[in-house]
Design an enzyme around this catalytic site. Structure first.
Site, PDB file in Angstrom:
ATOM      1  N   ILE A  17      35.938  41.167  60.667  1.00  0.00           N
ATOM      2  CA  ILE A  17      35.312  39.465  61.168  1.00  0.00           C
ATOM      3  C   ILE A  17      33.620  40.602  61.031  1.00  0.00           C
ATOM      4  O   ILE A  17      32.244  39.817  60.135  1.00  0.00           O
ATOM      5  CB  ILE A  17      35.177  38.890  61.986  1.00  0.00           C
ATOM      6  CG1 ILE A  17      36.497  38.372  61.800  1.00  0.00           C
ATOM      7  CG2 ILE A  17      34.428  38.310  62.472  1.00  0.00           C
ATOM      8  CD1 ILE A  17      37.246  37.839  62.566  1.00  0.00           C
ATOM      9  N   ARG A  37      31.324  52.217  67.046  1.00  0.00           N
ATOM     10  CA  ARG A  37      32.027  53.437  67.951  1.00  0.00           C
ATOM     11  C   ARG A  37      31.767  55.191  67.120  1.00  0.00           C
ATOM     12  O   ARG A  37      31.120  56.069  67.480  1.00  0.00           O
ATOM     13  CB  ARG A  37      33.193  54.201  67.997  1.00  0.00           C
ATOM     14  CG  ARG A  37      33.721  52.804  70.037  1.00  0.00           C
ATOM     15  CD  ARG A  37      34.436  53.163  70.112  1.00  0.00           C
ATOM     16  NE  ARG A  37      35.394  51.612  69.387  1.00  0.00           N
ATOM     17  CZ  ARG A  37      36.983  51.405  68.917  1.00  0.00           C
ATOM     18  NH1 ARG A  37      37.736  52.122  70.522  1.00  0.00           N
ATOM     19  NH2 ARG A  37      37.579  50.622  68.569  1.00  0.00           N
ATOM     20  N   ASP A  62      29.098  52.559  71.340  1.00  0.00           N
ATOM     21  CA  ASP A  62      30.225  52.111  72.022  1.00  0.00           C
ATOM     22  C   ASP A  62      29.481  51.239  72.980  1.00  0.00           C
ATOM     23  O   ASP A  62      28.874  51.395  73.908  1.00  0.00           O
ATOM     24  CB  ASP A  62      30.883  53.105  72.924  1.00  0.00           C
ATOM     25  CG  ASP A  62      32.357  52.723  73.626  1.00  0.00           C
ATOM     26  OD1 ASP A  62      32.221  51.368  73.520  1.00  0.00           O
ATOM     27  OD2 ASP A  62      33.083  53.456  73.566  1.00  0.00           O
ATOM     28  N   VAL A  63      30.580  49.561  72.697  1.00  0.00           N
ATOM     29  CA  VAL A  63      29.264  48.235  73.350  1.00  0.00           C
ATOM     30  C   VAL A  63      29.621  48.342  75.388  1.00  0.00           C
ATOM     31  O   VAL A  63      29.410  47.699  75.503  1.00  0.00           O
ATOM     32  CB  VAL A  63      29.669  47.508  72.576  1.00  0.00           C
ATOM     33  CG1 VAL A  63      29.602  47.249  72.016  1.00  0.00           C
ATOM     34  CG2 VAL A  63      31.810  47.099  72.935  1.00  0.00           C
ATOM     35  N   ASN A  89      30.616  41.313  68.435  1.00  0.00           N
ATOM     36  CA  ASN A  89      31.475  41.018  67.860  1.00  0.00           C
ATOM     37  C   ASN A  89      32.769  41.679  67.772  1.00  0.00           C
ATOM     38  O   ASN A  89      33.648  41.676  67.587  1.00  0.00           O
ATOM     39  CB  ASN A  89      31.449  40.967  65.809  1.00  0.00           C
ATOM     40  CG  ASN A  89      32.084  41.784  64.879  1.00  0.00           C
ATOM     41  OD1 ASN A  89      33.330  40.083  64.980  1.00  0.00           O
ATOM     42  ND2 ASN A  89      33.309  42.728  64.794  1.00  0.00           N
ATOM     43  N   TYR A 154      43.581  38.974  77.058  1.00  0.00           N
ATOM     44  CA  TYR A 154      41.880  38.807  76.030  1.00  0.00           C
ATOM     45  C   TYR A 154      42.008  37.192  76.064  1.00  0.00           C
ATOM     46  O   TYR A 154      41.003  36.887  75.986  1.00  0.00           O
ATOM     47  CB  TYR A 154      43.300  38.716  74.894  1.00  0.00           C
ATOM     48  CG  TYR A 154      42.527  38.588  73.294  1.00  0.00           C
ATOM     49  CD1 TYR A 154      41.818  39.461  72.242  1.00  0.00           C
ATOM     50  CD2 TYR A 154      42.752  37.016  72.749  1.00  0.00           C
ATOM     51  CE1 TYR A 154      41.010  39.105  71.844  1.00  0.00           C
ATOM     52  CE2 TYR A 154      41.850  36.957  71.243  1.00  0.00           C
ATOM     53  CZ  TYR A 154      40.881  37.824  71.273  1.00  0.00           C
ATOM     54  OH  TYR A 154      40.177  37.509  70.232  1.00  0.00           O
ATOM     55  N   LYS A 158      38.138  36.520  76.804  1.00  0.00           N
ATOM     56  CA  LYS A 158      37.684  35.675  75.440  1.00  0.00           C
ATOM     57  C   LYS A 158      37.446  33.715  76.676  1.00  0.00           C
ATOM     58  O   LYS A 158      35.840  33.442  76.168  1.00  0.00           O
ATOM     59  CB  LYS A 158      38.465  35.242  74.612  1.00  0.00           C
ATOM     60  CG  LYS A 158      38.451  36.478  73.344  1.00  0.00           C
ATOM     61  CD  LYS A 158      37.228  37.319  72.982  1.00  0.00           C
ATOM     62  CE  LYS A 158      37.417  38.116  71.717  1.00  0.00           C
ATOM     63  NZ  LYS A 158      36.356  38.165  71.466  1.00  0.00           N
ATOM     64  N   VAL A 187      42.661  35.039  62.398  1.00  0.00           N
ATOM     65  CA  VAL A 187      42.087  35.845  60.615  1.00  0.00           C
ATOM     66  C   VAL A 187      42.624  36.387  60.498  1.00  0.00           C
ATOM     67  O   VAL A 187      42.853  37.519  60.589  1.00  0.00           O
ATOM     68  CB  VAL A 187      40.354  35.711  61.928  1.00  0.00           C
ATOM     69  CG1 VAL A 187      39.575  36.230  60.027  1.00  0.00           C
ATOM     70  CG2 VAL A 187      39.898  35.053  61.946  1.00  0.00           C
ATOM     71  N   THR A 189      42.665  40.034  59.380  1.00  0.00           N
ATOM     72  CA  THR A 189      42.018  40.883  60.301  1.00  0.00           C
ATOM     73  C   THR A 189      43.136  41.906  60.340  1.00  0.00           C
ATOM     74  O   THR A 189      44.143  42.228  60.332  1.00  0.00           O
ATOM     75  CB  THR A 189      40.470  41.281  61.248  1.00  0.00           C
ATOM     76  OG1 THR A 189      41.298  41.107  62.037  1.00  0.00           O
ATOM     77  CG2 THR A 189      40.097  39.972  59.758  1.00  0.00           C
TER      78      THR A 189
HETATM   79  P1  NAD Z   1      39.277  44.147  64.193  1.00  0.00           P
HETATM   80  O1  NAD Z   1      40.097  45.305  65.164  1.00  0.00           O
HETATM   81  O2  NAD Z   1      39.449  44.716  62.530  1.00  0.00           O
HETATM   82  O3  NAD Z   1      37.348  44.608  64.652  1.00  0.00           O
HETATM   83  C1  NAD Z   1      37.480  44.943  66.009  1.00  0.00           C
HETATM   84  C2  NAD Z   1      36.413  46.153  65.985  1.00  0.00           C
HETATM   85  O4  NAD Z   1      35.407  46.714  66.940  1.00  0.00           O
HETATM   86  C3  NAD Z   1      36.459  47.087  64.987  1.00  0.00           C
HETATM   87  O5  NAD Z   1      35.037  47.283  64.340  1.00  0.00           O
HETATM   88  C4  NAD Z   1      35.970  47.680  66.307  1.00  0.00           C
HETATM   89  O6  NAD Z   1      35.895  49.585  65.842  1.00  0.00           O
HETATM   90  C5  NAD Z   1      35.103  47.335  67.185  1.00  0.00           C
HETATM   91  N1  NAD Z   1      35.082  47.590  68.524  1.00  0.00           N
HETATM   92  C6  NAD Z   1      36.433  47.510  68.984  1.00  0.00           C
HETATM   93  N2  NAD Z   1      36.382  48.375  70.438  1.00  0.00           N
HETATM   94  C7  NAD Z   1      34.426  48.771  70.558  1.00  0.00           C
HETATM   95  C8  NAD Z   1      33.934  49.584  71.827  1.00  0.00           C
HETATM   96  N3  NAD Z   1      34.352  49.313  72.659  1.00  0.00           N
HETATM   97  N4  NAD Z   1      32.458  48.870  71.182  1.00  0.00           N
HETATM   98  C9  NAD Z   1      32.281  49.337  69.334  1.00  0.00           C
HETATM   99  N5  NAD Z   1      33.437  48.186  68.573  1.00  0.00           N
HETATM  100  C10 NAD Z   1      34.431  48.369  68.830  1.00  0.00           C
HETATM  101  O7  NAD Z   1      39.081  43.307  64.099  1.00  0.00           O
HETATM  102  P2  NAD Z   1      38.705  41.521  64.144  1.00  0.00           P
HETATM  103  O8  NAD Z   1      39.649  40.456  63.862  1.00  0.00           O
HETATM  104  O9  NAD Z   1      37.742  41.563  62.423  1.00  0.00           O
HETATM  105  O10 NAD Z   1      37.647  41.112  65.229  1.00  0.00           O
HETATM  106  C11 NAD Z   1      36.059  41.373  65.287  1.00  0.00           C
HETATM  107  C12 NAD Z   1      36.509  40.023  66.247  1.00  0.00           C
HETATM  108  O11 NAD Z   1      36.804  38.724  66.328  1.00  0.00           O
HETATM  109  C13 NAD Z   1      36.506  39.935  68.001  1.00  0.00           C
HETATM  110  O12 NAD Z   1      35.859  40.169  68.751  1.00  0.00           O
HETATM  111  C14 NAD Z   1      37.748  39.011  67.997  1.00  0.00           C
HETATM  112  O13 NAD Z   1      38.494  39.260  68.752  1.00  0.00           O
HETATM  113  C15 NAD Z   1      37.453  38.043  67.265  1.00  0.00           C
HETATM  114  N6  NAD Z   1      38.789  37.597  66.536  1.00  0.00           N
HETATM  115  C16 NAD Z   1      39.618  37.749  65.995  1.00  0.00           C
HETATM  116  C17 NAD Z   1      40.434  36.507  65.382  1.00  0.00           C
HETATM  117  C18 NAD Z   1      41.374  37.523  64.529  1.00  0.00           C
HETATM  118  O14 NAD Z   1      42.690  36.712  64.444  1.00  0.00           O
HETATM  119  N7  NAD Z   1      41.446  38.446  63.408  1.00  0.00           N
HETATM  120  C19 NAD Z   1      40.270  35.674  66.286  1.00  0.00           C
HETATM  121  C20 NAD Z   1      39.335  35.497  66.650  1.00  0.00           C
HETATM  122  C21 NAD Z   1      38.495  36.214  67.539  1.00  0.00           C
END
Ligand code: NAD
Length: 255
Positions: A17, A37, A62-63, A89, A154, A158, A187, A189
């Protein structure tokens, strides 16, 4: 090169995303700092943004680390300019029944999904308020609004992010800064593919069955595409009037 209208910093921008949001904001003319990171993880996304004709930088961040947050924001300001748009994100999602949810798993979710956005927002908010323009876009989840089994950490994290969004939105209302949360269902991913692998290992369901089950949980009965989430973020960029909202994306067709 088109002159950037705004500078956006996207956490977890290397894939999924976050990557789509970085590219969508680049298409809107934003200069983008794509953070994750490791710098290597975001180099390709930054290069893809540059091909759209905007300035883009990979940023190591790293957030959960306050020092890294300060450094990443300073680097963005130095190279691209003050941060106008923050997309919180980066996030993690691990499942476990509560009795197997160890304190480390619980705290990890809060560190990444809640403390991360808090630290990031604190690092950029003063500048946004001074310039009387800013967007904070928090990628929450339907899990920020509803419950689901086996994901207490989780879901609680959230919900906290949605609470943070609503409270800060009221605090900055009328000052040129908006704070909103995007709440997607499942989503397509890595996060969903990893969850499907966990379900496969724990339940004997196949990977495809696990993915299909998650798609069915979405009210629209299908997985949402990262680009659909990114389109909501791009809309928020030019929307002065939406503040404190939870924008739901559940796969149902638009009216
Ligand atoms: P993803 O796992 O591909 O991406 C997560 C990203 O967060 C990665 O780039 C990872 O490197 C980064 N990350 C994790 N820990 C970190 C840290 N400590 N510091 C910096 N970066 C860090 O998954 P995604 O689906 O793209 O997730 C993005 C956001 O969307 C997340 O917050 C997730 O909770 C939210 N989300 C995802 C879904 C889904 O079904 N995929 C649904 C609702 C919400």
């Amino acid at each position: 090169m088109a002159s950037p209208k705004r500078v956006a910093l996207i956490t977890g921008g290397g894939r999924g995303i976050g990557r789509e949001i970085a590219l969508a904001l680049a298409r809107e003319g934003c200069a983008v700092a794509v953070a994750a990171r490791s710098r290597e993880a975001v180099e390709a996304a930054a290069a893809a943004a540059r091909r759209l004709g905007v300035e883009a930088r990979p940023v190591a961040l790293d957030v959960t680390d306050p020092v890294a947050v300060t450094r990443a924001v300073a680097e963005t300001v130095e190279t691209l300019g003050p941060v106008d748009v923050l997309v919180n994100n980066a996030g993690i999602a691990e499942s476990a029944p509560l009795l197997k949810t160890e304190p480390e798993l619980w705290e990890r979710h809060f560190r990444v999904n809640v403390t991360g956005p808090y630290l990031m927002t604190r690092a950029v908010l003063a500048g946004m308020l001074e310039r009387r323009w800013g967007r904070v876009i928090n990628v929450a989840s339907l899990a920020g609004l509803y419950g689901a089994p086996y994901v207490t950490a989780y879901t609680a994290s959230k919900h906290a992010l949605v609470g943070f969004t609503r409270a800060l939105a009221l605090e900055v209302a009328g000052k040129g800064v908006t704070v909103n949360a995007i709440c997607p269902g499942y989503v397509a991913t890595d996060l969903v593919w990893n969850a499907a692998r966990t379900i496969e290992a724990r339940t004997g369901k196949s990977f495809d069955e696990a993915v299909a089950a998650m798609a069915r949980i979405n009210p629209g009965g299908r997985l949402i595409e990262p680009a659909e989430v990114a389109a909501v973020a791009a809309k928020l960029l030019w929307d002065d009037g939406t503040n404190g909202e939870t924008l739901i994306l559940d796969g149902t067709p638009a009216a």
